[in-house]
Design an enzyme around this catalytic site. Structure first.
Site, short mmCIF file in Angstrom:
data_model
loop_
_atom_site.label_atom_id
_atom_site.label_comp_id
_atom_site.label_asym_id
_atom_site.label_seq_id
_atom_site.Cartn_x
_atom_site.Cartn_y
_atom_site.Cartn_z
N GLU A 165 12.07 -4.65 -10.39
CA GLU A 165 10.84 -4.04 -10.92
C GLU A 165 9.95 -3.46 -9.83
O GLU A 165 9.10 -2.63 -10.13
CB GLU A 165 10.06 -5.04 -11.78
CG GLU A 165 9.41 -6.17 -11.06
CD GLU A 165 8.57 -7.02 -12.01
OE1 GLU A 165 7.98 -6.47 -12.95
OE2 GLU A 165 8.52 -8.23 -11.81
N LYS A 184 12.25 -9.57 -10.00
CA LYS A 184 11.30 -9.19 -8.94
C LYS A 184 11.82 -7.99 -8.16
O LYS A 184 11.12 -7.02 -7.92
CB LYS A 184 11.08 -10.36 -7.96
CG LYS A 184 10.19 -11.47 -8.45
CD LYS A 184 8.74 -11.14 -8.62
CE LYS A 184 8.31 -10.63 -9.95
NZ LYS A 184 8.48 -11.33 -11.17
C1 AGP Z 1 6.91 -9.78 -14.51
O1 AGP Z 1 6.86 -9.56 -13.12
C2 AGP Z 1 6.48 -8.57 -15.30
N1 AGP Z 1 5.19 -8.15 -14.91
C3 AGP Z 1 6.66 -8.74 -16.80
O2 AGP Z 1 8.01 -9.10 -17.04
C4 AGP Z 1 5.78 -9.83 -17.47
O3 AGP Z 1 6.20 -11.10 -17.05
C5 AGP Z 1 5.94 -9.73 -18.98
O4 AGP Z 1 5.46 -8.45 -19.39
C6 AGP Z 1 5.18 -10.83 -19.75
O5 AGP Z 1 3.82 -10.73 -19.47
P1 AGP Z 1 2.86 -11.95 -19.90
O6 AGP Z 1 3.30 -13.14 -19.13
O7 AGP Z 1 1.48 -11.50 -19.55
O8 AGP Z 1 3.04 -12.17 -21.38
#
Ligand code: AGP
Length: 614
Positions: A494, A491
């Protein structure tokens, strides 16, 4: 979640309604539709899968006359996104058209009764059941439409915001709500109806918020009237709303991420609704119960996911091994898909994805399917590619997550995994009745506990100001909260672009402790679990090397508060549910540090909400 717009006045309804739907697009949806009543009373209904722009193209050349209409963007809860399941829904006679935002929990019972009364259904939705129930009551009792709506809603269990128009009457819209939002805008000889004021704020600042279990009757040339389900006249309370459109789309929050963090008491409630019996604590997950033999005979369960969903999967792995005694592997989908893994036919692969569109996870699912494994999905987006590619699954029902940094989806995923572990563990006899009751009661209490933990928001906002200087953070946790530490670190990095690393607390002494100094803050999760005393020792080790410590502790902790620089208290919950509670202060810490650093919190650089490419 779904969006509703309605209009009755002297303007061209179609263009106003379509513009309103565009304003609601931020809520996320998968189909859109419109119902218009022409001046001659002809009811025209048009609906399309996909974007509002698809609907606009579809309307080209059609009869879209009229100054009365309702429109809808759908976020699928019952039935996949397609033209049939899109709203508005017509009653069997074609005389009534209804749009609905919410979930009718007893729709199957109502549908069976209507079927016995001769009704047939085109869609898989609960909304089509409601419009036919209204028609059935009106036709069988001869009452007027408002009374039919009232009597029908008294039979409904669940959440709804509805709007209804009828053939032959261009001068009336009937609306009602319970739990789902519905607002009426008052213009000069015109009415506006909407799920939130954002879609119509440009036309009026005078609003009436429809109360729960209240029906609103919008009639041309007449004063607005409301009536309760108990048939008492409602009170019309007109509010002035001075807000910008962009603020309104975020519900008054500065960012979608903060809105979604604060939505979590409600989203956790939506996630467990209908799945845990409030009286007995009995947990049921249809997707698991319908395939219980698979789970009872599973050789192994393999979670495949990415990012936050992978962190949730690590917690799911702890839950399943601890409560079901089934061996679990947790794999990055991007690694799993390319390393030619061994997959047995009696393996179960669990694909976890908020968007349901992540390319690596979808590829891992297809690899597992080809190998003959049973594939179970835990998704948020109903009818998404991963949801449709799996053999069965459980939706987390947290509504669309707009902020790129996942928050409410993470807590929803872990909640579903906890329920899954209880359902399987009870059937396997590997979870004691006492533990089952403690955890299921703990799940039911989560929404209130989430409300309590959100009270630390201001404290965390102040704390975040102190640490915006940092270039590196370390997050430490043990057991269920080791993945929580990983998630807290993700968190922060990113959305604030500060480097952060999650670590098992005990692992620090094997190298990472060399990093500790006053310039690198450490966040330690030190809630009272069976490794608490060990974690306290880790905190001492960091403190003795000049490290600055932010500790997440349980309310009333009097040990860590004496040695950490800052303590954030969270309410106590069963150990296996603590990631759900502990993740909230970590979400807020990352959010406020990123805000103070002037970052684009909802759309951080280089990131996409759904990584649909490799
Ligand atoms: C998490 O905050 C990110 N946005 C990213 O890691 C995300 O969890 C990951 O791309 C997986 O996405 P999904 O759960 O839609 O498959």
């Amino acid at each position: 979640m779904c969006g509703i717009v309605g209009y009755l006045g002297s303007r061209d309804a179609a263009s106003l309604l379509l513009k309103g739907l565009h304003r609601l697009e931020y809520r996320g949806y998968d189909s859109a539709g419109i119902a218009l009543v022409s001046p001659a009373g002809k009811l025209n209904v048009y609906k399309c899968c996909g974007k509002v722009s698809n609907l606009e193209e579809f309307l080209d050349g059609k009869d879209i006359s009229g100054t009365t209409g309702i429109a809808h963007t759908r976020w699928a809860t019952h039935g996949v996104p397609d033209n049939t399941n899109a709203h508005p829904h017509l009653s069997q006679s074609g005389r009534l058209a209804l749009v609905h935002n919410g979930i009718i929990e007893n729709y199957r019972i109502l549908k069976d009764a209507l079927t016995e009364s001769g009704f047939s259904f085109k869609s898989d939705t609960d909304s089509e059941v409601l419009v036919n129930l209204i028609e059935y009551i009106r036709d069988s009792s001869g009452c007027d439409l408002t009374e039919a709506v009232r009597l029908a809603l008294r039979k409904v269990i669940g959440a709804y915001a509805i709007a209804l128009v009828e053939t032959g009457n261009p001068d009336r819209i009937i609306a009602a709500r319970k739990s789902s939002p519905l607002v009426i805008g008052l213009g000069k000889d015109e009415y506006f109806l909407c799920s939130d004021a954002a879609s119509i704020i440009e036309y009026t600042n005078d609003f009436v918020y429809v109360n729960d279990e209240e029906i609103a009757i919008l009639e041309r040339g007449k004063q607005l009237r409301t009536v309760t389900l108990d048939n008492e006249e409602g009170h019309i309370d007109i509010r002035k709303l001075e807000l910008s459109i962009s603020q309104l789309e975020k519900g008054g929050y500065p960012h979608f991420m903060l809105k979604e963090i604060h939505e979590q008491p409600r989203t956790i409630n939506d996630c467990i609704r209908g799945r845990i019996n409030q009286a007995t604590g009995e947990v049921s997950l249809t997707g698991v119960l319908d395939n219980m033999d698979r789970f009872l005979n599973a050789r192994r369960i393999i979670f495949v996911a990415c990012g936050t969903s992978w962190h949730a999967s690590l917690i799911g792995g702890y839950l399943i091994e601890s409560l079901c005694r089934i061996p679990v592997d947790v794999e990055y989908a991007s690694e799993f898909r390319y390393r030619n893994p061994v997959i047995y036919k009696d393996d179960i692969v669990v694909a976890v994805s908020q968007s349901g569109e992540t390319a690596d996870t979808l590829a891992a699912v297809s690899l597992a399917c080809k190998a003959g494994a049973f594939v179970f999905g835990i998704c948020n987006a109903v009818g998404s590619s991963i949801a449709r590619a799996t053999d069965s699954g459980a939706y987390i029902h947290v509504g669309p997550e707009i902020g790129v940094a996942s928050t409410k989806a993470f807590t929803g995923q872990v909640t579903v995994m906890a329920m899954m572990a209880l359902v399987i563990g009870r059937r396997k006899g590997t979870v004691s009745n006492e533990d089952y009751d403690i955890i299921s009661r703990g799940l039911l209490e989560l929404p209130e506990k989430m409300k309590e933990v959100l009270k630390v928001s201001e404290r965390i906002a102040d704390l975040a100001k102190i640490f915006t200087y940092a270039h590196n953070f370390i997050y430490l946790g043990r057991g269920y909260n080791y993945p929580t530490a990983l998630e807290g670190a993700l968190k922060l990095k990113e959305i604030s672009y500060i480097h952060a690393e999650g670590y098992p607390a005990a692992e620090m002494k094997h190298g990472a402790i060399a990093l500790i100094d006053a310039e690198m803050p450490t966040v330690v999760i030190a809630t009272r679990d069976h490794t608490y005393d060990k974690t306290v020792s880790n905190i001492e080790e960091i403190r003795s090397r000049g490290g600055r410590i932010i500790a997440i502790v349980e309310q009333g902790d009097d040990k860590v508060s004496r040695i950490a620089d800052h303590c954030i208290e969270v309410p106590p919950v069963p150990e296996c549910l603590s990631p759900i509670i502990v993740s909230v202060p970590l979400q807020l810490l990352a959010y406020y540090i990123a805000v103070y650093k002037g970052r684009d919190v909802d759309q951080p650089r280089n990131l996409a909400k759904s990584v649909t490419v490799e």
